[in-house]
Design a protein around this motif. Sequence first.
Motif, short mmCIF file in Angstrom:
data_model
loop_
_atom_site.label_atom_id
_atom_site.label_comp_id
_atom_site.label_asym_id
_atom_site.label_seq_id
_atom_site.Cartn_x
_atom_site.Cartn_y
_atom_site.Cartn_z
N SER A 147 34.75 50.99 36.32
CA SER A 147 36.41 49.99 37.44
C SER A 147 37.04 49.68 38.46
O SER A 147 37.68 48.31 38.98
CB SER A 147 38.22 51.21 37.42
N LYS A 148 35.40 49.38 39.15
CA LYS A 148 35.00 48.53 40.20
C LYS A 148 35.64 47.10 39.86
O LYS A 148 36.47 46.47 40.68
CB LYS A 148 33.59 49.02 40.59
N SER A 149 34.85 46.62 38.85
CA SER A 149 34.95 45.00 38.68
C SER A 149 36.69 44.64 38.10
O SER A 149 37.15 43.64 39.36
CB SER A 149 33.70 44.60 38.08
N ALA A 150 37.19 45.09 37.42
CA ALA A 150 38.14 45.17 37.56
C ALA A 150 39.30 44.95 38.67
O ALA A 150 40.53 44.40 38.55
CB ALA A 150 38.44 45.92 35.76
N LEU A 151 39.40 46.43 38.92
CA LEU A 151 40.28 46.46 40.46
C LEU A 151 39.68 45.50 41.13
O LEU A 151 41.13 44.65 41.77
CB LEU A 151 40.19 47.64 40.97
N GLU A 152 38.61 45.08 41.56
CA GLU A 152 38.67 43.40 42.75
C GLU A 152 38.53 43.00 41.94
O GLU A 152 39.60 42.12 42.96
CB GLU A 152 36.93 43.74 42.96
N GLU A 188 43.18 39.04 42.59
CA GLU A 188 44.17 37.71 41.88
C GLU A 188 45.63 38.03 42.92
O GLU A 188 46.44 37.30 43.12
CB GLU A 188 44.97 38.28 40.73
N VAL A 189 46.29 39.75 42.99
CA VAL A 189 47.12 39.35 43.65
C VAL A 189 47.38 38.95 45.20
O VAL A 189 48.87 38.62 45.72
CB VAL A 189 47.21 41.04 44.03
#
Length: 116
Positions: free
Chosen positions: A24-29, A34-35
């Motif tokens: 999940s690291k890449s997607a969460l980063e 983006e946020v």
Amino acid sequence: MLSKRYWICKTLRDFYEQPNYADSKSALESWHYEVLKREWNNPNEIKAQYKSASVVGDNKVIFNICGNKYRLIVKINYISKIVFIKFIGTHKQYDKTSESDFVQQKVSVKIKVEDL
């Protein structure tokens, strides 16, 4: 003088540094990046950017991470431009929770104020 609030959340890192959730690291980063660039004023702006996000009321939004393998639930204070993480976990873990589980979850959020 204007100030912009950024939240830096250790919670995301604590999650993806666990061996079972390393994918999940890449997607969460990416989501975090983006946020930081956005200043959402309402749920419609989130839906315009994230079509698969679910706005569930009380300023909470559910984001699907890694093709819906993971769920990220946040509560947004649109006036202060602050995003609070209420839940992060697998879709299966999410299915086992009730709304009261993630509403009561306490998550540490650091806010850094920088002058622009």
